[in-house]
Design an enzyme around this catalytic site. Structure first.
Site, PDB file in Angstrom:
ATOM      1  N   LYS A 121      37.085  43.880  41.353  1.00  0.00           N
ATOM      2  CA  LYS A 121      36.261  42.692  41.135  1.00  0.00           C
ATOM      3  C   LYS A 121      35.304  42.510  42.316  1.00  0.00           C
ATOM      4  O   LYS A 121      35.376  43.213  43.310  1.00  0.00           O
ATOM      5  CB  LYS A 121      37.140  41.437  41.005  1.00  0.00           C
ATOM      6  N   SER A 145      35.214  44.994  32.711  1.00  0.00           N
ATOM      7  CA  SER A 145      35.076  43.734  33.445  1.00  0.00           C
ATOM      8  C   SER A 145      33.991  43.761  34.523  1.00  0.00           C
ATOM      9  O   SER A 145      33.538  42.703  34.954  1.00  0.00           O
ATOM     10  CB  SER A 145      36.414  43.353  34.091  1.00  0.00           C
TER      11      SER A 145
END
Length: 244
Positions: A143, A103
């Site tokens: 993230k 990701s």
């Protein structure tokens, strides 16, 4: 006759006086000799004391050998202190995480190991953070912060653009095509949180690999209390060491 006795007495008296004077002189001489001896003894005593002090400094006393029980106690004490310090540092100052999944590509790769900074951290846009909550099933997610409390986030999938407070964001780090005419991998909708004002005490974060990232677009804003820390250093693999 009387004069003869008187002269005899006078001579005797003079002789006694001379003898007394001689005795006084001898006594004074003895006193001086005693004083000199006393002074000599004091000097010798001082020199002996100085030599003793020097010897003591040059040859310190041997330390008393510690008993096995005492040594064991000190070892246990040192180990306990080290464990407590390590626990405090790991809990409140630093943390270590391993990246899993794609990701955050191309910025981070699977199995990269990161050091997190925890103490007194306030999130800012652009920071790479790790968070965990019920929406992530307790698993840590890594993230990039896009916006913080009060910011208006809008994602335009038709042009592959992200706006914060109506300002176009420059995102050279993401792994998608940034131009609408590009025939490559464009940004695809993921979730329902694509036009939102970030609530107080929260952040909005997304993965750099936008088309292969579960993030705030699907789970919504994340509370700052759920942030485990900011990634400040990639220390593994060694050839890719980098600060953030």
């Amino acid at each position: 006759m009387a004069d003869s006795l008187f002269h005899s007495f006078e001579r005797s008296n003079n002789m006694n006086n001379e003898e007394n004077n001689k005795e006084k002189e001898i006594l004074n001489e003895n006193i001086e000799e005693l004083n000199q001896i006393s002074e000599t003894e004091e000097i010798v005593a001082e020199e002996t004391e100085e030599k003793t002090s020097e010897n003591s400094a040059n040859y310190p006393k041997k330390k008393k050998k510690k008993s096995p029980a005492r040594e064991l106690f000190e070892w246990v004490q040192a180990i306990v202190i080290a464990v407590v310090v390590a626990f405090v540092v790991k809990t409140f100052v630093f943390g270590v995480v391993q990246v899993e999944g794609s990701s955050m590509e191309p910025t981070l790769q699977t199995n990269d190991r990161m050091i997190l900074w925890k103490l007194g951290y306030d999130p800012e846009p652009g920071d790479i953070v790790v968070f965990s909550n019920t929406m992530t099933n307790g698993n840590p997610w890594i993230k990039r912060v896009i916006a913080t409390e009060g910011d208006h986030v809008r994602i335009d999938y038709s042009t592959n653009k992200v706006y914060v407070n109506d300002k176009l964001q420059s995102e050279p780090y993401i792994n998608v095509c940034l131009c609408s005419s590009c025939s490559g991998d464009s940004m695809k909708p993921r979730g329902e949180f694509n036009d939102i004002v970030v609530p107080e005490g929260c952040i909005f974060a997304m993965g750099d690999n936008r088309n292969h990232s579960e993030d705030c677009r699907s789970i919504g804003p994340v509370s700052e209390n759920d942030i485990m820390g900011k990634a400040i250093l990639r220390f593994w693999p060694f050839k890719n060491i980098k600060t953030y």
